[in-house]
Design an enzyme around this catalytic site. Structure first.
Site, mmCIF file in Angstrom:
data_model
loop_
_atom_site.group_PDB
_atom_site.id
_atom_site.type_symbol
_atom_site.label_atom_id
_atom_site.label_comp_id
_atom_site.label_asym_id
_atom_site.label_seq_id
_atom_site.Cartn_x
_atom_site.Cartn_y
_atom_site.Cartn_z
ATOM 1 N N CYS A 184 -10.762 -1.041 1.522
ATOM 2 C CA CYS A 184 -11.840 -1.844 2.119
ATOM 3 C C CYS A 184 -12.909 -0.962 2.773
ATOM 4 O O CYS A 184 -12.617 -0.185 3.690
ATOM 5 C CB CYS A 184 -11.253 -2.807 3.143
ATOM 6 N N CYS A 193 -13.348 -1.590 6.493
ATOM 7 C CA CYS A 193 -12.247 -0.993 7.272
ATOM 8 C C CYS A 193 -12.516 0.497 7.495
ATOM 9 O O CYS A 193 -12.263 1.027 8.584
ATOM 10 C CB CYS A 193 -10.919 -1.176 6.545
ATOM 11 N N CYS A 252 -15.184 -11.981 -1.147
ATOM 12 C CA CYS A 252 -16.335 -12.541 -1.877
ATOM 13 C C CYS A 252 -16.859 -11.528 -2.890
ATOM 14 O O CYS A 252 -17.211 -11.884 -4.022
ATOM 15 C CB CYS A 252 -17.447 -12.929 -0.903
#
Length: 636
Positions: free
Chosen positions: A544, A547, A191
């Site tokens: 990420c 992550c 998103c």
């Protein structure tokens, strides 16, 4: 102009005198925000994964060029970009220029949605998202933009994306002829990646009268449930309140082009001679409604119109009220639905179209089933305008060759199509659809199947709807005396379950470091599907942020469970490795638990990302005794 020429001449002299050397600059005193090894080339800061985040955060304003060394446009931009860096410094503008080799450091490019080279983005302190630079690529244009953004009174342009809630959703979408709505989650990496593209698309679509909106699905849960939102982001098209799925890509260009198509009439009346000729022998899969002696008030046409509204982005749809056209070309005299195949891809003894009647009792579901069951000829064309999305939904046998249409239809391509057609007839009803692919346009798939640089004129492979890829070994293609026989044997092996899918894979680690087991494409089945172990597997992306936040906790979990030989805590870089299709990864990190025994489906984890929560999840789902031993747990 004279000042710019002077700067460019000075720049040329400096480049020549430096002979390609780089300078190391002093680190900026901002804690650990900047790396001490940040260097400059002609006043342009050189960034990499180690220093990128720290440097960008330490600056009030920085423009970053994402480039590739081989890119011609990047080479053309280089002297202008270097000159702009000098001019900004000379003018005392609060703002610097930087660059990153996004070809070498792909993780940075992926993080910021870089789709091509060069891409320029501006990072301004206090502005949450990077600003896409879309101005000219001259020194003057770059400097003027940086001056504009360095103004302390500058504010980002007003967003053109509407933010909807349950309170105003129905009222808003019900009055719009067409509208695109994104259901998102604030924590979702995909998103966040979509956000600037979505905003850019909203600005470009505003003059078209197509508004874009968002809904925070984590807050407006009832709306998300009502519209079957099961992952993020989910995009839906609303027409006066009626909803359909958005089937386009997620770049601004894809969103804009798709929505413009969606705004167009979903079926076009065939009236002219050229339209009739194209309808009879189209260049793409075409759906046609024939209504001889009728008009658009008839119930049959109303059914057809509703049907084609659902398929506007998948098929080219048209209709005709000309009775002579219907009877002469398609031999029908009553309302009929016709699917016409691309005329260049009709095999010998194959009909160029199929038909079914439309009457007042025809259901949309039945007509939809007819289309999906008959929209593929015996051997089709993957590269026509709407064929790719049709074939990507089914299991396909793909024939890769060099397609050169030139004047008329290339005889070589037709030759291989007819060869494939002989094999396709043998496997009718087996769930496989045959399709011709241009080796130039489909080189990425060919590389994944290890079908490139083999010195063979025409090669083949199988790609499933789930994305699994199968291809013959090089030796089989080298010994291919008979194309049809070799292809037939390959398909028989596939249907018998004797083939292993091809997977993109990072190199196998020479040594496992840390307590978390590193998995790659070629070791995935051996480690993750080991029937003697319960396995927790994390699918992550190196760029990420979520992550990275999970990493120390995940390592701690593995450390605490290292003595339990029944449990494996593993991770795989999902951007560098293909994984089996049963593991659906829509965002990062995604965590699955794979029970021992090999007879149960993987279980997705959607709980809190804390050590104790993960440990409890493993304990609740473990097949083997948790905490030692090898006794299978009894089913409750």
């Amino acid at each position: 102009m004279l000042r710019r020429i002077t700067i460019l001449l000075l720049l040329v002299w400096l480049i020549a005198s430096q002979e390609g050397e780089t300078d190391t600059i002093d680190p900026i005193d901002d804690g650990d925000a900047a790396d001490p090894e940040v260097t400059t080339e002609n006043q342009v800061y050189v960034l990499n994964p180690t220093n990128f985040d720290g440097f960008v955060k330490s600056q009030e304003l920085v423009m970053v060029e994402f480039y590739a060394p081989w890119c011609g446009h990047c080479k053309k931009l280089a002297p202008e970009y270097d000159a702009a860096a000098y001019e900004l410094k000379e003018a005392g503008v609060v703002g610097v220029l930087a660059k990153v080799d996004a070809n070498e450091h792909q993780e940075i490019g992926n993080k910021y949605g870089v789709q091509g080279f060069p891409t320029l983005k501006i990072f301004k302190k206090g502005v949450e998202e990077p600003i896409d630079y879309e101005g000219g690529r001259t020194t003057f244009d770059i400097v003027e933009k940086m001056k504009e953004l360095s103004d302390p009174n500058w504010t980002p342009p007003k967003s053109e994306v509407l933010e909807l809630t349950t309170a105003d959703f129905d009222e808003t979408v019900n009055k719009q002829p067409i509208m695109l709505v994104e259901f998102f989650a604030p924590w979702c990496g995909h998103c966040k990646k979509l956000k600037p593209e979505y905003e850019k698309a909203a600005q470009q679509l505003k003059p078209e009268g197509i508004p874009l909106a968002t809904v925070d699905a984590t807050v407006e849960k009832d709306l998300a449930k009502k519209y079957d939102v099961t992952g993020y982001p989910t995009l839906k098209i609303f027409r006066n309140g009626k909803v359909s799925d958005f089937k386009g890509g997620r770049t601004a260009h894809d969103i804009v082009s798709t929505m413009k198509v969606e705004k167009n009439p979903h079926t076009v009346e065939v009236t002219t001679s050229s339209q009739k000729k194209e309808a009879e022998k189209p260049g793409t899969i075409k759906v046609i409604g024939l209504f001889p002696g009728s008009n658009n008030d008839a119930i049959e046409y109303q059914i057809f119109e509703e049907l084609t509204n659902e398929f506007r982005s998948s098929y080219s749809c048209s209709h005709s009220f000309d009775a002579s056209f219907a009877s002469k070309v398609f031999k029908v005299t009553s309302p009929t639905l016709v699917i016409v195949y691309p005329n260049l891809y009709v095999a010998k003894k194959e009909k160029p179209f199929v038909t079914t009647a439309i009457n007042a009792e025809s259901s949309i579901a039945d007509l939809t089933d007819f289309i999906s069951s008959n929209d593929k000829p015996l051997v089709g064309d993957y590269d026509c305008s709407n064929c790719g999305q049709i074939y990507d939904k089914v299991d396909t046998v793909r024939i890769y060759t060099s397609k050169d249409f030139g004047k008329g239809f290339d005889k070589n391509t037709k030759y291989w199509q007819e060869k494939a057609a002989l094999v396709a007839r043998k496997f009718a009803g087996k769930g496989l659809h045959f399709v011709m692919c241009d080796e130039g346009k489909q080189s990425t798939d060919m590389a994944a199947m290890k079908l490139t640089d083999l010195g063979v004129e025409t090669v083949f492979g199988i790609k499933t709807a789930k994305g699994d890829k199968y291809s013959p070994d090089e030796e089989e293609l080298d010994d291919m005396d008979d194309f049809g026989e070799t292809l037939t044997e390959f398909i028989e092996q596939y249907l018998a379950g004797k083939l292993e899918p091809r997977r993109k894979s990072a190199p196998v680690p020479k040594k496992q470091s840390g307590h978390v087991t590193v998995v790659v494409g070629t070791t995935f089945d051996k480690i993750v599907k080991d029937p003697t172990r319960d396995v927790l597997i994390e699918f992550y992306a190196p760029w990420c942020g979520h992550c990275k936040q999970l990493e120390p906790k995940y390592e701690q979990l593995a450390k605490e469970l290292k003595s339990d030989k029944n449990v494996v805590i593993a991770k795989v870089d999902a951007t560098a490795n293909d994984v089996p299709s049963e593991f659906e990864v829509k965002g990062f990190p995604t965590i699955y638990f794979v029970p021992a025994g090999g007879d149960k489906d993987p279980i997705v984890y959607d709980g809190a990302r804390e050590v104790e929560d993960l440990k409890k999840f493993i304990k609740d789902n473990a097949v083997l005794a948790f905490g030692g031993g090898t006794v299978l747990r009894e089913e409750l």
